[in-house]
Design a protein around this motif. Sequence first.
Motif, PDB file in Angstrom:
ATOM      1  N   HIS A 255       6.654  12.464  -4.412  1.00  0.00           N
ATOM      2  CA  HIS A 255       7.949  12.141  -5.022  1.00  0.00           C
ATOM      3  C   HIS A 255       9.023  13.084  -4.470  1.00  0.00           C
TER       4      HIS A 255
ATOM      5  N   THR B 111       0.832  -1.211   0.000  1.00  0.00           N
ATOM      6  CA  THR B 111       0.000   0.000   0.000  1.00  0.00           C
ATOM      7  C   THR B 111       0.861   1.253   0.000  1.00  0.00           C
TER       8      THR B 111
ATOM      9  N   ARG C  39       3.889   5.747  -5.418  1.00  0.00           N
ATOM     10  CA  ARG C  39       4.073   5.648  -6.874  1.00  0.00           C
ATOM     11  C   ARG C  39       3.056   6.484  -7.632  1.00  0.00           C
ATOM     12  N   ILE C  40       1.786   6.473  -7.199  1.00  0.00           N
ATOM     13  CA  ILE C  40       0.728   7.151  -7.966  1.00  0.00           C
ATOM     14  C   ILE C  40       0.563   8.611  -7.603  1.00  0.00           C
ATOM     15  N   ASP C  41       1.022   9.025  -6.418  1.00  0.00           N
ATOM     16  CA  ASP C  41       0.849  10.414  -5.978  1.00  0.00           C
ATOM     17  C   ASP C  41       2.152  11.180  -6.229  1.00  0.00           C
ATOM     18  N   HIS C  42       2.151  12.023  -7.247  1.00  0.00           N
ATOM     19  CA  HIS C  42       3.369  12.729  -7.631  1.00  0.00           C
ATOM     20  C   HIS C  42       3.782  13.773  -6.590  1.00  0.00           C
TER      21      HIS C  42
ATOM     22  N   LYS D 151     -13.504   7.792  -3.393  1.00  0.00           N
ATOM     23  CA  LYS D 151     -13.183   9.193  -3.674  1.00  0.00           C
ATOM     24  C   LYS D 151     -14.412  10.081  -3.713  1.00  0.00           C
TER      25      LYS D 151
ATOM     26  N   ARG E 105      -4.700   9.180   1.781  1.00  0.00           N
ATOM     27  CA  ARG E 105      -4.836   8.303   0.621  1.00  0.00           C
ATOM     28  C   ARG E 105      -5.455   6.959   0.995  1.00  0.00           C
TER      29      ARG E 105
ATOM     30  N   HIS F 296       2.517   1.688  -3.405  1.00  0.00           N
ATOM     31  CA  HIS F 296       1.517   2.068  -4.407  1.00  0.00           C
ATOM     32  C   HIS F 296       1.123   3.533  -4.267  1.00  0.00           C
ATOM     33  N   ILE F 297       0.877   3.975  -3.034  1.00  0.00           N
ATOM     34  CA  ILE F 297       0.479   5.373  -2.817  1.00  0.00           C
ATOM     35  C   ILE F 297       1.579   6.326  -3.255  1.00  0.00           C
TER      36      ILE F 297
ATOM     37  N   GLY G 273      -9.031   5.445  -0.204  1.00  0.00           N
ATOM     38  CA  GLY G 273      -9.132   4.110  -0.796  1.00  0.00           C
ATOM     39  C   GLY G 273     -10.239   3.262  -0.171  1.00  0.00           C
TER      40      GLY G 273
END
Length: 314
Positions: free
Chosen positions: A58, A46, A52-55, A312, A304, A49-50, A308
């Motif tokens: 980064h 989890t 990775r998808i939430d820029h 949303k 996030r 994944h979070i 999930g």
Amino acid sequence: MLTSRNSSSHSTYFILLGIPGLEDSQFWIAFVFCAMYIVAVVGNITVVHIIRIDHTLHEPMYLFLAMLALTDLVLSTSTQPKMLAIFWFHDHKIEYHACLIQVFFIHAFSSVESGVLMAMALDRYVAICFPLRHSSILTPSVVGKLGAAVMIRGLLWVSPFCFMISKMPFCSNQIIPQSYCEHMAVLKLICADTRVNRAYGLFVAFSVVGFDMIIISISYAMILRTVLALPSGEARVKAFSTCASHICVILAFYVPALFTFLTHRFGHHVPRVVHIMLAILYLLVPPMLNPIIYGIKTKQIRERVIQGFCGKGQ
């Protein structure tokens, strides 16, 4: 009785006993370990994944957290499936090469985890002591190089363990009185002089864990000095809170790791059950706790996860 193996034969298998002294209870204990393993796998996947998808995540802190989560997945998976097979299905045999692979993954990724924790301490140091230069010092390129460095260090430092063991003869009694293959436990089965192996093991332990703990200690000493110099009490509390989760993760990893390492070499009076249980928890508790600690303390990850579960649209 198992026959001894020479350097040209690779058909030997070992016997992993599980938890000697708790044979009647380990079937039920395994349910607790299984639940902890599931939490570790789901939690770390989890987190990865979070991030990775939430820029917006980064950033150095979260990229290091993703590295930590991936390392925890490897560490827990390298031991738990086989351990559960021992406890539930009495599958005590482990093939020679599988045992060496397990030794490699356990020690290599323990080294990687220690290195990632060190990198996270450096990130907190730069963020608190040089907040205006944080993004220019810890660029994505620098974060990637740090991650690659700790990975390469783990692989290079630990590879000789397996190479040296593969060249040595084993005794006829090839029973490992614990739940997984670990370097010192395998060394005790060798019918040859293992002083070089033991010396190299100490070198790796002190050069990896010793170095990382020194860097972590220096980083937090500098952080403490900077935070105590802040004029606002609220600012001090906020700065300390950003380090609290990392300190908890450090303690969860290093305390059982050091106990297990020292017990193998010096703790001859420590009950075997205590040693084996801590050796199991050392590879299971940190992977389980890390995503929980960071999930609770990190607002973006927490939100996030809630999105999930709730959807949303709510």
